[in-house]
Design an enzyme around this catalytic site. Sequence first.
Site, PDB file in Angstrom:
ATOM      1  CG  ASP A  76      -1.925  -1.002   1.281  1.00 19.19           C
ATOM      2  OD1 ASP A  76      -2.423  -1.314   0.191  1.00 19.19           O
ATOM      3  OD2 ASP A  76      -2.263  -1.500   2.367  1.00 19.19           O
ATOM      4  CG  ASP A 134      -5.074  -0.768   5.910  1.00 15.73           C
ATOM      5  OD1 ASP A 134      -5.891  -1.094   5.018  1.00 15.73           O
ATOM      6  OD2 ASP A 134      -4.526   0.345   5.953  1.00 15.73           O
ATOM      7  CG  ASP A 153      -6.784  -4.494   2.265  1.00 16.53           C
ATOM      8  OD1 ASP A 153      -7.073  -4.332   1.065  1.00 16.53           O
ATOM      9  OD2 ASP A 153      -6.438  -3.576   3.020  1.00 16.53           O
TER      10      ASP A 153
END
Length: 893
Positions: A331, A613, A617
């Site tokens: 990310d 997170d 996901d």
Amino acid sequence: MKYWSISAARTIEELSSNPDYGLNKQQVSDLIAAHGPNEYQQSKPESLPSMVLRQFKDVANLILLLAAGLSLALAVREGHGYVEPIVILAVIAMNVILAVTQERGAERALEALRDLNSPTCLVLRDGARTEVETSAVVPGDVVLLKTGDLVPADARLIEATGLAVDESSLTGESEPAEKDADVLTEEDAPVGDRVNMVFSGCLVTAGNARAVVTATGMQTEMGRIASFLNDAQKIQTPLQRRLARVVHGVSAVAVLAAVALLATGLQQGEEFWAMMLAAVSLAVAAVPETLQLIVTLTLTRGVRNMAQRHALIRKLPAVETLGSTSVICSDKTGTLTQNRMSVRRTWVPGAPAVEVGERTEDPRALVLLRRLALASNATVEPDGEGGEKIVGDATETAIVRLLSASGETREALLAELPRAGEVPFSSARKMMTSVHALPDGRFLVLTKGAFDRLPFAAAGAEELAERQAAHDSFAHDALRVIALGSRVVDDLPSDGDLEALEHDLSFEGIVGLIDPPRPEAAEAIALARRAGVRTVMITGDHAATAGAIAQQLGLIRAGAPVVTGRQLAAMTDEELVENVRSYSVYARVSPEDKIRIVEAWQEQGEVVAMTGDGVNDAPALKAADVGVAMGRSGTEVAKAAADMVLTDDNFATIVSAVREGRNVFSNIKRTVYFLLACNLSEIAVMLGAQLMGWGTPLTPVMLLLINVLGDGIPGLNLANDVSDERIMSRRPIGRTESFFSGITRVIALQTTAFAAVGLLAFWLGTFAWLPGGEGPSLAAGQTMCFLVVAFTSVLHVFTVRTRGSVFRRTVRDNMPLVWSALGVIAAFSALVLVEPVGAVFGLAPIGPFSWACALALSVVPTLVAEAFKLWDNRHETWLYRRRLVHHENRGEE
Ligand code: ADP
Ligand code: MG
């Protein structure tokens, strides 16, 4: 008590709790004393006797027992003396003690890690929201649950909005169960039907709730089946399984060698029982007893080292997989960047953009900010030290912080324009809406989010172009852009569907936020690249913002493609697999897209780590070879799905975990190299001397001494080694790479060198007249052989530590190894020098010249290895440079 069949109010009463105040301190301490911690009891730890007994399932110890029996028989029948059986029994005892203590230590280390990984939850205590460790929850506690949380204990819902809980681990039902606080169920309703309850260990996939805890620990539904959950830890990792195969292979060789020794000995007319004992001892000597122990130790050390560097391993095999990781999908926000956002620039139509610093006085900017703050959920709260802190999402805290610094408060604005409803932010929609009641009875709709996602009302071409230009100039400067749209409506939709209000918004303006890259991220990306690990950035941000940050991080060059979620959606899976190597940055993607990216890379044969997170996901984290969850910003759902948790949310931590994973593999490989060369050379010395008709160069007792003291102790310290300088300039370890790859030649070379000097020492002592001694004898030959084989083994431990010269690698990073090596050398010397002790082991005093010969012979193999490495490294450096050039070229595609 069947709380699911009575009302929430009665449940609270039964449990003497209070829905708005929770429990008080006294109640909590009484309850924890009465109910114990909220934990599932571990299956009973293995008892000491059963642990000791288990050691005798090991082939090596069985062979040793056989040897002890044989030598005892010899002692009794032939009067050989009792030294030998006693020594063998002592060795068995040492082996067992070592194995048991190491196993215990490893278990305790893993235990400690499990504690570090322990989840927390939010409860009401003394009227305040308090974060507590899940293990501290007691019946009667009022818990607050939100999307992504782990339910800490069984609890009766008091109120719930849109609550859905994944109860698959309990009920096997894969769809999340929808919950309702107000429904009463039959007393005998099965777990899956108790819609007004939530259960310990289940994951909240949507909504939020307040609930009162009804049962903790082993009393919970999950606690009842907890015994099933305990077994997970005992599973062997792939590495351990592969190593077991190595040990079996070597053991087979050892047995064959023992049979050969027995046959040649008998043929040469040696006595049967003595030969039998020699053969069994050879088998013992050749079995790498300590190998598996060292692997377990190395793995747990690796886990501990990773934990110190902020990477918590949740699943042991991940330690190995990290060493093979070749792609890291990360990310952007918070992992590659600091997630410390601040508003840098604002723009409203009809005026130039305004740069803002700590505060702003620009009236147009303030109008925009006020409305953005109304549409945010970040709040100002006391920080407990007399000051204030702003709590909430990083994007929103930046907005509220600037407003506060400019002398206004979100709370005051909300008092004027109270919230009438909200559509929460979602990463998939990339916007959120809040609705406010206006004094005239109408409603103000404020939608903030991604510029290209907000449904604005139609506007003239010139106006649109102006907005676009402003947005693009923000994004190209790496600013994260938040746009605001508004509408005034007379009524709210009767069905409560506020999303229906999101259309024909009038454009209010945009703000640009900076979120600086983490200072260590660029370096970590470069380090990973050198190590043959590709970094891929994934973000929900705009393509231009993402591209600009990626360039700052050195991830891509100017002009490299940035794939957007829309482009990704238009690609078939086959197209993605084909082109996945050319993409390093994905922008405006949803969490659901991550799984496609993971699978495409895996299809290309890569080993993929993926960060995440949020609740959405979790599937991608499970699909990845190493799922990485964020410890700080991550939800419990993501953590539960992950193999590793980053306690600092930092990309660089993944790279250092990769390094540690490689180190684990390389330490195990070194141990294999070390022990194998020692054991194989002992076989060669024994067989060689027998074939030449020279007699027995090492008695069983000597072999055991060398194996346990000389190899075992330095070998254990080898597991402690830190990685050598070049570990991150090699390619990732192949998933099925053999422990022998690249070291077969050097193992063969070292074994030959050891065997040669060992035999030479034996021959010199037995047959050659050396000045200053008592003349040649079998005992002198055995003593010299003993010294040389023992010393070469100890020196060998330094050779295997590095591919470079032993003289260049510092030993200071592993002082225990140095001390143990010196200690072993001193102990062996003392055995020979202190006559009465030596006599017990069949060692004879030798003259100074013999000592000199033994010492000189002992360093020969080290010198041979040095010469080989010198040659090999030239070669290797050349190969490596070629590879690097190749790799860089590929990176430019
Ligand atoms: P990432 O976490 O990868 O940065 P997000 O899904 O958080 O991606 O954000 C995607 C886009 O959604 C951002 O570019 C921004 O325009 C918008 N956005 C992010 N957070 C908020 C928020 N709290 N409120 C409104 N819009 C937001
Ligand atoms: Mg985000």
